[in-house]
Motif scaffolding. Structure first.
Motif, short mmCIF file in Angstrom:
data_model
loop_
_atom_site.label_atom_id
_atom_site.label_comp_id
_atom_site.label_asym_id
_atom_site.label_seq_id
_atom_site.Cartn_x
_atom_site.Cartn_y
_atom_site.Cartn_z
N SER A 119 -2.66 -14.44 -3.29
CA SER A 119 -2.95 -13.92 -1.95
C SER A 119 -2.02 -12.76 -1.64
CB SER A 119 -2.79 -15.01 -0.88
OG SER A 119 -1.44 -15.42 -0.78
N ALA A 120 -2.51 -11.85 -0.81
CA ALA A 120 -1.70 -10.74 -0.31
C ALA A 120 -2.04 -10.55 1.16
CB ALA A 120 -2.00 -9.47 -1.10
N THR A 129 0.53 -18.49 -7.10
CA THR A 129 0.86 -19.91 -7.22
C THR A 129 -0.06 -20.61 -8.21
OG1 THR A 129 1.56 -19.93 -4.90
CG2 THR A 129 1.19 -22.08 -5.94
N VAL A 171 2.81 -8.87 1.63
CA VAL A 171 3.52 -9.97 1.00
C VAL A 171 2.58 -10.59 -0.03
CG1 VAL A 171 4.59 -12.23 1.30
CG2 VAL A 171 4.96 -10.43 3.01
N LEU A 172 3.00 -10.64 -1.29
CA LEU A 172 2.19 -11.16 -2.40
C LEU A 172 2.65 -12.56 -2.75
CD1 LEU A 172 0.07 -10.63 -4.68
CD2 LEU A 172 2.00 -9.81 -6.06
N ASP A 173 1.68 -13.45 -2.93
CA ASP A 173 1.96 -14.85 -3.28
C ASP A 173 1.11 -15.23 -4.48
OD1 ASP A 173 2.03 -17.76 -3.31
OD2 ASP A 173 2.91 -17.62 -1.31
N GLY A 229 5.17 -21.43 -7.54
CA GLY A 229 4.72 -20.09 -7.19
C GLY A 229 5.86 -19.15 -6.91
N GLN A 282 6.77 -15.54 -4.47
CA GLN A 282 6.35 -14.73 -3.32
C GLN A 282 7.33 -13.58 -3.16
OE1 GLN A 282 6.98 -15.79 1.04
NE2 GLN A 282 4.82 -16.36 0.81
N ARG A 283 6.78 -12.38 -2.91
CA ARG A 283 7.67 -11.26 -2.69
C ARG A 283 6.96 -10.18 -1.89
NH1 ARG A 283 10.07 -8.22 -7.37
NH2 ARG A 283 10.46 -6.74 -5.68
N GLU A 284 7.77 -9.34 -1.26
CA GLU A 284 7.22 -8.22 -0.51
C GLU A 284 6.94 -7.07 -1.46
OE1 GLU A 284 8.26 -5.56 3.48
OE2 GLU A 284 9.65 -7.09 2.74
#
Length: 254
Positions: A86-87, A26, A22-24, A12, A14-16
């Motif tokens: 997810s966010a 995966t 924060v967005l993930d 996955g 993940q970043r801001e």
């Protein structure tokens, strides 16, 4: 008994992103092996009871004098693939918000340890969507501090100030089902749910609307004419397991 085993992997990023989220994203995969299920080791061959009318099936079975003998075996397997997004905005300045979505698919030939195969001699027709499979799952939740009278002094501030609105919402698609019959169609002496044969698209003539109970109200979740009873003394060669999905579910907690 080989131990039930699972192999899991994921990858996955993940970043801001703007607005403090924060967005993930995966990918999650899983494979299951040696899953527990049951098989009747005393099942007759298809058509046996029909070829011997009036004869007690216990006199014809491999272990004569006995009925069904359910054997637990660790022989099933499964596979699962999903995209999980997810966010989340953590609680800040009186506001928190999060959402999560999963697009997943689970398949197996043993959804639980009490699953009994309808055909003890061939499990190829038992592969299909897992009984607990849900293709879509979406959840969002929030906390919001109401700004009214937060700094108000006295009784007004104590009564009307400092309130919050919080909530969680769940949306998910339904679990699968399939069309089976409890009678011994195949003539094996067993009644573990013989599947009917699929002959057309079960959604082709279904409007998926509620019915009001009248004879002229022809609303169907799936088309019943898409399935036909297999010939006596045989198992269906086209009765896909769990190929129809129940209605979805929505839940709002506020």
């Amino acid at each position: 008994f080989k131990h039930p085993t699972s192999y899991m992997w994921s990858a996955g990023v993940q970043r801001e992103i703007p607005l403090g989220f924060v967005l993930d994203v995966t990918y999650v995969g899983r494979r299951g092996a040696y899953l527990q299920r049951e098989r009747d080791i005393n099942q007759l061959l298809p058509g046996t009871t029909l070829a011997n009318p009036g004869v007690n099936s216990a006199a014809l079975r491999p272990f004569k004098g006995f009925g069904v003998i359910r054997l637990s075996e660790n022989a099933g397997y499964s596979k699962y693939n999903s995209l999980q997004v997810s966010a989340e905005r953590r609680y800040k300045n009186g506001f928190k918000f999060s959402l999560a979505y999963t697009l997943g698919h689970s398949e197996d030939n043993a959804s639980d340890k009490r699953t009994v195969m309808y055909n003890a001699y061939d499990d190829s027709g038992f592969w299909g969507n897992s009984s607990f499979d849900r293709r879509h799952v979406f959840v969002f939740s929030y906390i919001y501090d109401l700004p009214f009278y937060k700094t108000q002094e006295g009784v007004t501030g104590k009564v009307l100030g400092g309130w919050q609105i919080t909530g969680s919402t769940f949306m998910r698609s339904g679990t699968p089902l399939w069309v089976t019959e409890g009678n011994d169609i195949a003539g094996t002496g067993d009644t573990f749910g013989n599947p009917w044969t699929l002959v057309s698209d079960p959604k082709a003539n279904a409007n998926e609307q509620f019915s009001n109970g009248t004879a002229v109200d022809q609303n169907y979740w799936f088309d019943p004419k898409a399935y036909v009873r297999p010939a006596a003394g045989t198992f269906t060669t086209n009765g896909p397991r769990n190929n129809i999905y129940n209605p979805g579910q929505y839940q709002w907690d506020i």
